[in-house]
Design a protein around this motif. Structure first.
Motif, mmCIF file in Angstrom:
data_model
loop_
_atom_site.group_PDB
_atom_site.id
_atom_site.type_symbol
_atom_site.label_atom_id
_atom_site.label_comp_id
_atom_site.label_asym_id
_atom_site.label_seq_id
_atom_site.Cartn_x
_atom_site.Cartn_y
_atom_site.Cartn_z
ATOM 1 N N HIS A 193 4.421 -4.929 8.748
ATOM 2 C CA HIS A 193 5.555 -4.058 8.302
ATOM 3 C C HIS A 193 5.610 -3.145 9.501
ATOM 4 N N THR A 221 7.273 0.374 10.522
ATOM 5 C CA THR A 221 7.705 1.647 10.180
ATOM 6 C C THR A 221 8.328 2.266 11.224
ATOM 7 N N HIS A 265 7.416 1.265 -0.783
ATOM 8 C CA HIS A 265 5.980 1.198 -0.554
ATOM 9 C C HIS A 265 5.252 0.452 -1.766
ATOM 10 N N ARG A 305 1.471 -7.280 -0.392
ATOM 11 C CA ARG A 305 0.035 -7.273 0.527
ATOM 12 C C ARG A 305 -1.017 -7.951 -0.219
ATOM 13 N N GLN A 356 0.264 -2.526 9.731
ATOM 14 C CA GLN A 356 1.468 -1.628 9.424
ATOM 15 C C GLN A 356 1.364 -0.980 10.940
ATOM 16 N N THR A 408 3.075 5.763 6.112
ATOM 17 C CA THR A 408 2.144 5.422 6.738
ATOM 18 C C THR A 408 0.745 6.076 6.314
ATOM 19 N N SER A 454 -0.614 4.259 2.916
ATOM 20 C CA SER A 454 -1.224 3.046 3.132
ATOM 21 C C SER A 454 -2.374 3.029 3.648
ATOM 22 N N THR A 495 -1.546 1.048 14.799
ATOM 23 C CA THR A 495 -0.381 1.594 13.835
ATOM 24 C C THR A 495 0.333 2.458 15.078
#
Length: 821
Positions: free
Chosen positions: A271, A273, A284, A291, A303, A499, A502, A524
């Motif tokens: 995903h 962001t 989310h 997931r 992510q 973020t 997660s 990330t």
């Protein structure tokens, strides 16, 4: 002084004993020696196999050192002699072997090999997959045989070469049947237990999968070192893009089916962001729900943060060497696509190159909103289009209205110009709106306010109208621009919160170790690597933030914006907390043995008064009565008192011996004399003081490797405990069997049994399950029995007796199998 270059390690990996690892090692040693290399055999286990032993002919062999340990003599690698010899290549068998303690030796053979590598010697070694630390539990579940000697996976992964020695299960069983692995008397038992076809197939697959992961690591390292960005289709690797929308479940299932078409295919869900704005509709909760099936299907969830969704997706896919990229068809309608241009799917297709892109249709196709949020910020295209549209759009409107002169009045024409200015403000912000408002005011004054074709700036009313027009246009543009900026800030905050949420969720689930956190941090922020350092490095392309306790989280790759640094600081706080937790866990692990010893001493102090006082008081009372002159005892009474005193002293002596042996065992000073031992001989002596025990047929059980007196103590303690809890008239049963190269002795009682949750406490000294007073416990007998058995490389395990009761299973290695290994 020049530093000695480190030696190179080569590992022959086998799925099971007998596949030919030692033979292959020695064959390579002969070939290297034939090419002129200085090769020595530092240690080789031939297991009595003539063909393997013949491979030693012509090779220099360093004699092993003989070590005495617990009454036995063992051969070990003479590390000092090999280091003094300083060969180019050394052959060292059995990488996972545990060395005999003492003499300054390392605890494990792989540590000896590390010393040879550090001295500049190349090493050739071998290991079975069952001895890899990460697979120990899996192999035990498959074969039923516990693995006591293991080697860390990282030691094998660092090898320059890992070569699989493979043989089909049926071929290995034929080799076993022909006597090429075990002696004839062990063949039937081995084929019926450890070397069953299903076991060998499972072990072979474990070896292949472990080696495949190692090959993937080497391939990724090579691609990174040589800056290879193209896709190498070594196996199917499918990346599925998730937006958090309702179509996610359909896309995940489709991607999983694509990955499943190829054996060993990998599935990655990602995903994106956005660093500037969070895509509309991303939830989310939906991402967390999507997931779970990804991970259930064997995939991994990622992510990443990126300014452009399409390019970030393609960059991630290339970094993972993906062959397929799966994403959903656009939810935008035709009008929206016409107004806003290409969407993420079309951009991914244009950027994908040699990566196959699958657009999955779903029920929400074309049902999105009119203006997606990705158009609500000033992109580079809009920053260019705004100033251009400022003068152009009013000019185009003027040309259009000139054709309709006389149809519209001045008020309508002014409103149309105002609408054009607002449109320019929406495209390019305040600066573009000011340009458009000035241009529109001048055109309106020149072409539509009488006298037409001339500027009327001297008329106060006309000047006031133009000023109000410009102010209104600028005010509307400012409001629109502020709204866009606030929307961008809110979206940025939402993206950062998502973020961090997660990351926090992953930590709470316990699935993130420190290396995994560092890897996720680098992934990330789309950085090359992330690491913990003591000091922030002063290098270009490196961003470092404090991570607590004097450490810094350093990311290598690109320069980061201030907003990304703010999120990175939160990541660093999580990493710092994880480091601190690891330190606390390590400290707690160091304290635990001390606490256990303290609990042991407390139990001893509580129980020793009762367990020692009872036989002492009985013996003392008998002796005191015999010495008394006030009572005249008959011969029979005197003999009974003497027997009581003798029995009490014998009981006291056994208890003291158990306590002394238990203390020696815990101190590690109990001496063992391991040798082949027949169970029937030990049973006869162990059951001498416990009449009425029923013994099964143990004559056919092969000899075990044990210390006979200590094994006698183990059996005597277990039988005494079983007799204590057996109901009146019920006999204790002792039987034996063979499983997987080990002999299993069972002591069966018909007592009340024990619940599974409390069985481990049974082996704590002076503990009796269900008692409220530890002073009435059974003493150290069971704890000593387990300790002595484990010292002889065995196990003691409680099991339920069918029909009620408890069975204590003593498992010891068979003498023949122990010698072969």
């Amino acid at each position: 002084m020049n530093e000695v270059p480190r030696g190179r390690l080569k590992v022959y990996l086998g799925a099971a004993p007998g596949v030919g690892k030692t033979y292959r090692m020695l064959d390579e040693a002969r070939r290297r020696a034939g090419r002129g290399a200085d090769v020595v055999v530092a240690f080789a286990e031939c297991h009595g196999r003539p063909r393997t032993a013949a491979m030693l002919d012509g090779l220099e062999v360093v004699p092993p050192v003989r070590c005495a340990h617990r009454g036995g003599e063992f051969e070990e690698l003479d590390l000092a002699a090999v280091l003094d010899r300083r060969p180019e290549v050394a052959v060292v068998d059995d990488l996972a072997h545990g060395n005999v303690p003492g003499g300054g030796r390392n605890a494990k053979r792989w540590q000896d090999i590390e010393a040879l590598l550090a001295a500049g010697t190349d090493v050739i070694t071998a290991v079975d997959v069952q001895h890899l630390e990460s697979l120990k539990d899996v192999v035990e579940k498959i074969t039923g045989v516990p693995q006591h000697e293991t080697v860390p996976d990282e030691v094998v992964r660092r090898a320059r070469q890992v070569e699989l020695v493979d043989i089909p299960p049926e071929g290995l069983r034929r080799r076993m049947a022909h006597g090429n692995i075990h002696p004839p008397e062990k063949i039937d038992a081995a084929l019926a237990n450890y070397f069953r076809p299903g076991n060998l197939t499972a072990l072979r697959q474990l070896a292949l999968l472990w080696l495949a992961d190692r090959v993937d690591e080497a391939l990724n390292t090579y691609r990174a070192e040589h800056a290879i960005g193209g896709v190498w289709e070594t196996r199917e690797r499918v990346v599925v893009a998730l937006t958090g929308g309702p179509e996610g479940d359909t896309i995940v299932r489709r991607a999983a089916r694509i990955a499943a078409r190829s054996a060993g295919g990998d599935l990655f869900a990602v995903h994106v962001t956005r660093s500037d704005v969070l895509a509309a509709g991303a939830s989310h909760a939906s991402l967390a729900r999507q997931r779970r099936p990804v991970e259930d299907l064997g995939g991994s969830y990622h992510q990443v943060v990126g300014g452009d969704v399409a390019s970030t997706l393609v960059e991630f896919a290339r970094a993972e060497n993906a062959t397929q990229l799966v994403l959903g068809a656009s939810r935008r309608g035709r009008l929206e696509r016409f107004v806003t241009g290409l969407g993420t799917g079309e951009s991914v297709v244009a950027l994908s190159g040699d990566i196959d892109v699958h657009r999955v249709t779903h029920e929400r196709v074309g049902s999105g909103t009119l203006l997606p949020s990705r158009r609500r910020t000033l992109s580079r295209a809009r920053l260019i289009a705004g100033p251009v549209a400022g003068p152009v759009l009013p000019v185009l409107l003027t040309l259009g209205l000139a054709q309709l002169r006389g149809t519209l009045n001045l008020t309508s024409e002014a409103l149309l110009f105002l609408l054009a200015v607002v449109g320019v403000a929406c495209i390019g912000g305040v600066a573009s709106a000011v340009i458009a408002s000035v241009t529109a005011s001048l055109l309106l004054n020149y072409w539509f306010i009488p006298p037409i074709g001339a500027f009327t700036l001297d008329d106060p009313n006309a000047l006031l109208a133009l000023t109000v027009f410009a102010v209104v246009a600028a005010t509307v543009a400012a409001v629109v621009d502020r709204s866009l900026r606030l929307s961008r800030r809110a979206a940025r905050a939402t993206a950062e919160a998502e973020t961090m949420s997660s990351l926090a969720g992953s930590i709470v689930r316990g699935g993130q170790t420190i290396p995994a956190l560092l890897e996720r941090t680098g992934e990330t922020f789309a950085m090359e690597s992330a690491e913990l350092v003591d000091e922030p490095p002063d290098m270009a392309g490196v961003t470092a933030v404090p991570a607590g306790s004097g450490a810094y989280l350093a990311l290598h790759g690109r320069d980061m914006s201030s907003s990304e640094r703010r999120v990175l600081a939160a990541f660093a706080a999580h990493v710092g907390a994880a480091v601190e937790r690891a330190r606390l866990a390590e400290a707690a692990a160091e304290v635990e043995p001390v606490k256990a010893a303290d609990r042991m001493r407390t139990a001893l102090l509580r129980a020793v008064g009762h367990d020692l006082r009872t036989p002492l008081a009985a013996g003392w009372a008998a002796v005191t009565s015999l010495r008394s002159r006030d009572v005249e005892f008959s011969v029979e009474d005197g003999d009974e008192l003497l027997a009581t005193a003798d029995e009490s002293m014998a009981r006291l002596n056994r208890l003291v011996e158990n306590l002394l042996d238990l203390s020696r065992l815990e101190a590690g000073v109990l001496r063992l004399n391991l040798r082949p031992t027949a169970l029937e001989e030990v049973l006869q002596a162990a059951l001498a003081d416990t009449p009425g025990v029923q013994v099964g047929d143990v004559e056919k059980i092969p000899e075990v490797l044990a210390d006979p007196p200590l094994l006698e103590r183990v059996i005597a303690n277990l039988v005494a405990n079983a007799a204590r809890y057996s109901p009146p008239g019920a006999q204790v049963l002792v039987t034996a069997s063979v499983l997987g190269g080990r002999a299993e002795l069972r002591v069966v009682d018909r007592g009340p049994g024990l619940p599974a949750a409390g069985r481990e406490r049974l082996f704590e000294p002076f503990q009796r399950l269900g008692d409220t007073d530890n002073s009435t416990g059974p003493g150290p007998g069971l704890a000593l029995a387990r300790g002595l058995t484990e010292a002889m490389s065995g196990t003691v395990t409680p099991e339920d007796t069918p029909g009620g009761g408890l069975t204590m299973v003593v498992s010891l290695p068979s003498a023949g199998c122990a010698a072969a290994s």
